[in-house]
Design a protein around this motif. Structure first.
Motif, PDB file in Angstrom:
ATOM      1  N   CYS A   1     -39.848 -41.158  50.563  1.00 11.34           N
ATOM      2  CA  CYS A   1     -38.794 -40.151  50.726  1.00 11.34           C
ATOM      3  C   CYS A   1     -38.942 -39.063  49.670  1.00 11.34           C
ATOM      4  N   VAL A   2     -38.788 -37.808  50.096  1.00 11.70           N
ATOM      5  CA  VAL A   2     -38.701 -36.671  49.184  1.00 11.70           C
ATOM      6  C   VAL A   2     -37.442 -35.898  49.548  1.00 11.70           C
ATOM      7  N   ASP A   3     -36.489 -35.807  48.609  1.00 14.22           N
ATOM      8  CA  ASP A   3     -35.227 -35.101  48.840  1.00 14.22           C
ATOM      9  C   ASP A   3     -35.122 -33.923  47.885  1.00 14.22           C
ATOM     10  N   VAL A   4     -34.670 -32.784  48.425  1.00 13.73           N
ATOM     11  CA  VAL A   4     -34.517 -31.574  47.618  1.00 13.73           C
ATOM     12  C   VAL A   4     -33.075 -31.111  47.687  1.00 13.73           C
ATOM     13  N   VAL A   5     -32.467 -30.890  46.522  1.00 13.34           N
ATOM     14  CA  VAL A   5     -31.109 -30.360  46.441  1.00 13.34           C
ATOM     15  C   VAL A   5     -31.183 -28.935  45.913  1.00 13.34           C
ATOM     16  N   ASN A   6     -30.611 -28.008  46.654  1.00 18.59           N
ATOM     17  CA  ASN A   6     -30.503 -26.626  46.201  1.00 18.59           C
ATOM     18  C   ASN A   6     -29.295 -26.520  45.289  1.00 18.59           C
ATOM     19  N   ARG A   7     -29.495 -26.234  44.013  1.00 20.85           N
ATOM     20  CA  ARG A   7     -28.395 -26.220  43.056  1.00 20.85           C
ATOM     21  C   ARG A   7     -27.391 -25.106  43.331  1.00 20.85           C
ATOM     22  N   ALA A   8     -27.786 -24.108  44.115  1.00 26.66           N
ATOM     23  CA  ALA A   8     -26.854 -23.046  44.477  1.00 26.66           C
ATOM     24  C   ALA A   8     -25.756 -23.540  45.416  1.00 26.66           C
ATOM     25  N   THR A   9     -25.902 -24.728  45.991  1.00 25.84           N
ATOM     26  CA  THR A   9     -24.890 -25.264  46.898  1.00 25.84           C
ATOM     27  C   THR A   9     -23.807 -26.044  46.176  1.00 25.84           C
ATOM     28  N   ALA A  10     -23.867 -26.116  44.840  1.00 23.93           N
ATOM     29  CA  ALA A  10     -22.848 -26.856  44.102  1.00 23.93           C
ATOM     30  C   ALA A  10     -21.473 -26.260  44.366  1.00 23.93           C
ATOM     31  N   PRO A  11     -20.413 -27.092  44.462  1.00 27.35           N
ATOM     32  CA  PRO A  11     -19.068 -26.579  44.758  1.00 27.35           C
ATOM     33  C   PRO A  11     -18.583 -25.521  43.784  1.00 27.35           C
ATOM     34  N   TYR A  12     -19.066 -25.556  42.540  1.00 29.40           N
ATOM     35  CA  TYR A  12     -18.595 -24.607  41.530  1.00 29.40           C
ATOM     36  C   TYR A  12     -19.563 -23.442  41.313  1.00 29.40           C
ATOM     37  N   HIS A  13     -20.531 -23.281  42.238  1.00 23.44           N
ATOM     38  CA  HIS A  13     -21.570 -22.286  41.942  1.00 23.44           C
ATOM     39  C   HIS A  13     -21.033 -20.872  41.939  1.00 23.44           C
ATOM     40  N   ASN A  14     -19.867 -20.602  42.596  1.00 20.04           N
ATOM     41  CA  ASN A  14     -19.301 -19.257  42.569  1.00 20.04           C
ATOM     42  C   ASN A  14     -18.720 -18.927  41.198  1.00 20.04           C
ATOM     43  N   GLU A  15     -18.241 -19.963  40.483  1.00 23.77           N
ATOM     44  CA  GLU A  15     -17.661 -19.745  39.159  1.00 23.77           C
ATOM     45  C   GLU A  15     -18.748 -19.627  38.092  1.00 23.77           C
TER      46      GLU A  15
ATOM     47  N   PRO B   1     -22.732 -19.394  38.483  1.00 25.61           N
ATOM     48  CA  PRO B   1     -23.919 -19.440  39.367  1.00 25.61           C
ATOM     49  C   PRO B   1     -25.060 -20.247  38.750  1.00 25.61           C
ATOM     50  N   ILE B   2     -25.685 -21.047  39.576  1.00 26.63           N
ATOM     51  CA  ILE B   2     -26.796 -21.900  39.157  1.00 26.63           C
ATOM     52  C   ILE B   2     -27.946 -21.693  40.124  1.00 26.63           C
ATOM     53  N   ARG B   3     -29.126 -21.571  39.583  1.00 26.42           N
ATOM     54  CA  ARG B   3     -30.323 -21.483  40.410  1.00 26.42           C
ATOM     55  C   ARG B   3     -31.153 -22.738  40.205  1.00 26.42           C
ATOM     56  N   GLY B   4     -32.083 -22.937  41.095  1.00 24.73           N
ATOM     57  CA  GLY B   4     -33.017 -24.023  40.910  1.00 24.73           C
ATOM     58  C   GLY B   4     -32.809 -25.154  41.901  1.00 24.73           C
ATOM     59  N   ALA B   5     -33.456 -26.279  41.628  1.00 26.06           N
ATOM     60  CA  ALA B   5     -33.429 -27.408  42.549  1.00 26.06           C
ATOM     61  C   ALA B   5     -33.600 -28.712  41.785  1.00 26.06           C
ATOM     62  N   VAL B   6     -33.091 -29.777  42.388  1.00 27.46           N
ATOM     63  CA  VAL B   6     -33.343 -31.129  41.898  1.00 27.46           C
ATOM     64  C   VAL B   6     -34.130 -31.836  42.997  1.00 27.46           C
ATOM     65  N   ILE B   7     -35.296 -32.332  42.653  1.00 20.94           N
ATOM     66  CA  ILE B   7     -36.192 -32.925  43.647  1.00 20.94           C
ATOM     67  C   ILE B   7     -36.424 -34.388  43.282  1.00 20.94           C
ATOM     68  N   SER B   8     -36.135 -35.281  44.211  1.00 24.00           N
ATOM     69  CA  SER B   8     -36.371 -36.706  43.972  1.00 24.00           C
ATOM     70  C   SER B   8     -37.496 -37.191  44.879  1.00 24.00           C
ATOM     71  N   PHE B   9     -38.381 -37.984  44.308  1.00 27.51           N
ATOM     72  CA  PHE B   9     -39.527 -38.548  45.026  1.00 27.51           C
ATOM     73  C   PHE B   9     -39.429 -40.066  44.951  1.00 27.51           C
ATOM     74  N   ASP B  10     -39.391 -40.718  46.081  1.00 29.36           N
ATOM     75  CA  ASP B  10     -39.398 -42.183  46.120  1.00 29.36           C
ATOM     76  C   ASP B  10     -40.751 -42.659  46.637  1.00 29.36           C
ATOM     77  N   PHE B  11     -41.373 -43.549  45.890  1.00 30.30           N
ATOM     78  CA  PHE B  11     -42.686 -44.095  46.263  1.00 30.30           C
ATOM     79  C   PHE B  11     -42.604 -45.620  46.329  1.00 30.30           C
ATOM     80  N   LYS B  12     -43.529 -46.196  47.057  1.00 25.07           N
ATOM     81  CA  LYS B  12     -43.573 -47.648  47.194  1.00 25.07           C
ATOM     82  C   LYS B  12     -45.019 -48.111  47.184  1.00 25.07           C
ATOM     83  N   TYR B  13     -45.297 -49.113  46.339  1.00 25.78           N
ATOM     84  CA  TYR B  13     -46.638 -49.706  46.330  1.00 25.78           C
ATOM     85  C   TYR B  13     -46.513 -51.143  45.826  1.00 25.78           C
ATOM     86  N   PRO B  14     -47.404 -52.035  46.226  1.00 22.83           N
ATOM     87  CA  PRO B  14     -47.311 -53.444  45.813  1.00 22.83           C
ATOM     88  C   PRO B  14     -47.837 -53.661  44.397  1.00 22.83           C
ATOM     89  N   SER B  15     -47.205 -54.585  43.678  1.00 23.70           N
ATOM     90  CA  SER B  15     -47.670 -54.928  42.328  1.00 23.70           C
ATOM     91  C   SER B  15     -49.078 -55.494  42.351  1.00 23.70           C
TER      92      SER B  15
END
Length: 538
Positions: free
Chosen positions: A24-38, A40-54
Motif C-alpha cells: 500500500c502507498v497512501d498520500v495525504v495532501n496537507r492542504a486538505t487539513a480542516p484548519y488549512h484556511n487559518e 495554510p500548509i503545503r506538502g504531503a505525507v506519504i506512507s509506504f507499507d511493504f511486506k516480506y518474509p523473515s
C-alpha cells in the motif's frame, strides 16, 4: 476523508514499485487539513507499507545472514524535480495495529537505517537479531515532503543477494496510482506515529483528523494513550494541548485514560511531567518563555503535596488504581526518613479507612502501610472503618490480617446488622463461649436479627488466617488451580498450578497493581481459605 482529499488533489500520484513487495502507498495532501484556511500548509505525507518474509535473510533455515534489504524511494513533483524531504521514519507495524505487541517484538529486529538525500530516501532493513520462524514482516515508511508529489519510484536492492531473490523481490515493477487513506487508515497511522513517538508525522496526521486523537482502537487505546504508555513526551504534550485535561483523565469504553496509561508504563519521568503539564493547563502561571497560544511549556514548576493529594482524589473518583499507587509512592518518598514515612502511612491509612476509600487503602497497603497501624489518636484502620460504617474497607482489612482487639469491631457489626463483616470476623477468629458472646447474642435477639444469631452460633473460625501448613498434601495432588490474567494489549495468559505452587508464587499471582484489567481464578475446593487475604474487596 478519501472523497475530500480527491476533490482537492489536482493530479494523481504515479507510483512505480515492485507489486510483490509493496502492499500500500497512501498520500495525504496537507492542504486538505480542516484548519488549512487559518494556517495554510503545503506538502504531503506519504506512507509506504511493504511486506516480506523473515526467512529471506537466512539460508535453508540456518542462522547464516544473507543480506540487508535496501529500499530507495525517489519523490518528484509535476516537473520531475526532486522534492525536499522534511522528515522520514521507518519501522515495523502489525496488521491489527497492536502497538504494545509491536514494541515487545522490537527486540528481535534492529531499527532500520534511514538516510534522506536530495529528494530521495534510502532505507536499509537489517536481518533479525536471532533466528526464528517468524511470518511476514510488515514494514512502514512515512515521509513528510514540502510539496505534493507527482511521481514516486521505489527500487529495492540487496547486499550479496542472489539473482533469484532479485527476480522475486526486486523486479517486475509496474506503475499504478497511489490512494488517499480513509479515516480508518488515518486513525491507525495516528496510533502508530503516536506510539512510536514520531512527533512531526503525528502532527501532520493530526491536522488531517483532529477528532482521531480520542478515537478508541480495538485494544481500548487512543493515540493519546499509546503515546502516554510508551513514554513519548512530545506527543503527550501536544495531545494534551489539543485535547485538554479532562480528556487526559477520561477512560475509554474498554481501556485506560491517558494519565492511567502513563502510570502503567515504565516511564516515571513522563508520568510526573504529565501531571505538571495538567496542572499548568488548569492553572496557568507566568513562564519566562515565549509560547504559542494554548502551548504548554516543556519545563514547569514541580507539584506541591496538595497538588498530588488533589490528583489522588481525582484518580479515586475515576477508579484509576495504578495512578493512585504511583501518587502515594511519590508522597511517601517525600516524607523523608523511614520513621516519618511509617507515621505518614499510618495517618493516611486510618483517614482512607474512615472515608471508605478502598482503592486508596489498597494502594497504601501496597506501599508499606501496616493494617494494624495506629494514628496519633490511637485509632486503627479497622476501627476507623467500623466507626464510620465502611464495611467494604473493613472486610478488606480483616482479610489482610487486621486484628479486632477485644471484639470491638464485631460488637459494632452486630449492632448495625453488618452480616458480611460479622462473617469475615468470625471466619478469622473464634468467638469463645462467655460473657462477650452472650452479650452479642442478646443484642442480635433484641434486634430480631436471625442472620446474626445464626452466624454467632454456627460460624467456627480458625483463630488465625490459614497458612501453608493447613493444606492437605495428599488432597493437594488431586487438584489444580487455574489463573487467567487479562490485559488490554496482549492475549490472555493462562497458568495451571497446584495449590502448593500457588502458595509459593502468591506474591506475584495475587499482584493486581501491574496493569492487568483483571484476573480470573478457578480455585479447587480443598482449603483455599489462605488465599482470601490476597483478594481486594469491592
Amino acid at each position: 476523508m478519501a472523497e475530500a482529499n480527491s476533490s482537492v488533489n489536482k493530479r494523481a500520484v504515479q507510483v512505480l514499485a515492485p507489486p510483490s513487495l509493496t502492499s500500500c502507498v497512501d498520500v495525504v495532501n496537507r492542504a486538505t487539513a480542516p484548519y488549512h484556511n487559518e494556517r495554510p500548509i503545503r506538502g504531503a505525507v506519504i506512507s509506504f507499507d511493504f511486506k516480506y518474509p523473515s526467512s529471506i535473510f537466512y539460508v535453508q533455515k540456518e542462522p547464516v545472514l544473507k543480506f540487508d534489504l535496501n529500499f530507495m524511494i525517489e519523490i518528484e513533483d509535476e516537473y520531475h524535480m526532486p522534492i525536499e524531504i522534511q522528515a522520514v521514519e521507518a519501522n515495523y507495524f502489525n496488521l491489527d495495529n497492536n502497538i504494545a505487541e509491536l514494541l515487545n517484538d522490537s527486540e528481535h529486529f534492529p531499527e532500520p537505517t534511514v538516510s534522506p538525500i536530495n529528494g530521495k530516501v534510502e532505507i536499509q532493513m537489517h536481518p533479525p537479531k536471532t533466528y526464528g520462524n517468524w511470518s511476514d514482516n510488515n514494514v512502514r515508511f512515512v515521509v513528510l515532503a514540502n510539496s505534493y508529489p507527482s511521481n514516486i519510484r521505489i527500487t529495492v536492492s540487496t547486499m550479496n543477494g542472489t539473482h533469484q531473490l532479485q527476480r522475486a523481490f526486486i523486479g517486475a515493477s509496474r506503475p499504478y496510482t497511489a490512494s488517499s487513506p480513509d479515516e480508518d487508515k488515518l486513525r491507525k497511522l495516528l496510533c502508530w506515529t503516536a506510539g512510536l513517538g514520531y512527533i512531526e508525522l503525528f502532527k501532520a496526521y493530526l491536522d488531517q483528523l483532529p477528532a482521531g486523537l480520542e478515537s478508541e482502537d480495538a485494544f481500548g487505546m487512543t493515540p493519546f494513550s499509546w503515546a502516554a504508555q510508551n513514554g513519548r513526551d512530545e506527543v503527550v504534550r501536544l495531545a494534551l494541548q489539543q485535547a485538554g485535561s479532562i480528556c487526559s483523565r477520561r477512560r475509554t469504553a474498554r481501556g485506560p485514560a491517558p494519565l492511567e496509561a502513563a502510570a502503567r508504563g515504565k516511564h516515571n519521568n513522563l508520568f510526573m511531567k504529565f501531571l505538571k503539564w495538567i496542572k499548568y493547563l488548569e492553572s496557568p502561571i507566568a513562564i519566562n518563555t515565549i509560547l504559542e497560544p494554548d502551548e504548554i511549556p516543556k519545563d514547569v514548576p514541580d507539584l506541591t503535596n496538595d497538588d498530588i493529594e488533589r490528583e489522588i482524589q481525582s484518580a479515586i473518583r475515576n477508579e484509576q488504581t495504578v495512578t493512585i499507587q504511583k501518587l502515594v509512592e511519590v508522597l511517601r518518598d517525600r516524607q523523608g526518613r523511614r520513621d516519618e514515612q511509617k507515621r505518614w502511612l499510618a495517618k493516611r491509612m486510618v483517614e482512607a479507612a474512615e472515608d471508605g476509600e478502598l482503592f486508596l487503602v489498597q494502594a497504601l497497603r501496597s506501599c508499606g502501610a501496616d493494617v494494624n497501624c495506629i494514628d496519633d489518636s490511637q485509632v486503627t484502620p479497622l476501627m476507623g472503618a467500623m466507626n464510620k460504617g465502611k464495611t467494604k474497607v473493613a472486610e478488606y482489612l480483616i482479610f489482610q490480617g487486621a486484628t479486632d482487639t477485644h471484639n470491638r469491631a464485631l460488637h459494632i457489626a452486630v449492632i448495625n446488622k453488618q452480616h458480611s463483616t460479622i462473617r469475615a470476623l468470625l471466619q478469622v477468629k473464634t468467638l469463645k463461649e462467655g460473657a462477650t458472646k452472650n452479650e452479642l447474642l442478646r443484642i442480635a435477639d433484641d434486634n430480631k436479627d436471625s442472620t446474626t444469631l445464626m452466624l454467632l452460633k454456627l460460624e467456627k473460625g480458625t483463630e488465625k488466617l490459614a497458612t501453608l501448613t493447613d493444606l492437605d498434601e495428599e488432597v493437594d495432588k488431586l487438584f489444580e488451580a487455574t489463573v487467567v490474567t487479562f490485559s488490554e494489549n496482549q492475549s490472555p495468559e493462562f497458568k495451571e498450578l497446584s495449590v502448593q505452587n500457588l502458595w509459593e508464587q502468591s506474591q506475584d499471582i495475587f499482584d493486581f497493581t501491574d496493569g492487568p484489567n483483571f484476573k480470573w481464578f478457578h480455585l479447587p475446593a480443598n482449603n483455599m481459605k489462605w488465599a482470601e487475604p490476597y483478594f481486594p474487596v469491592g
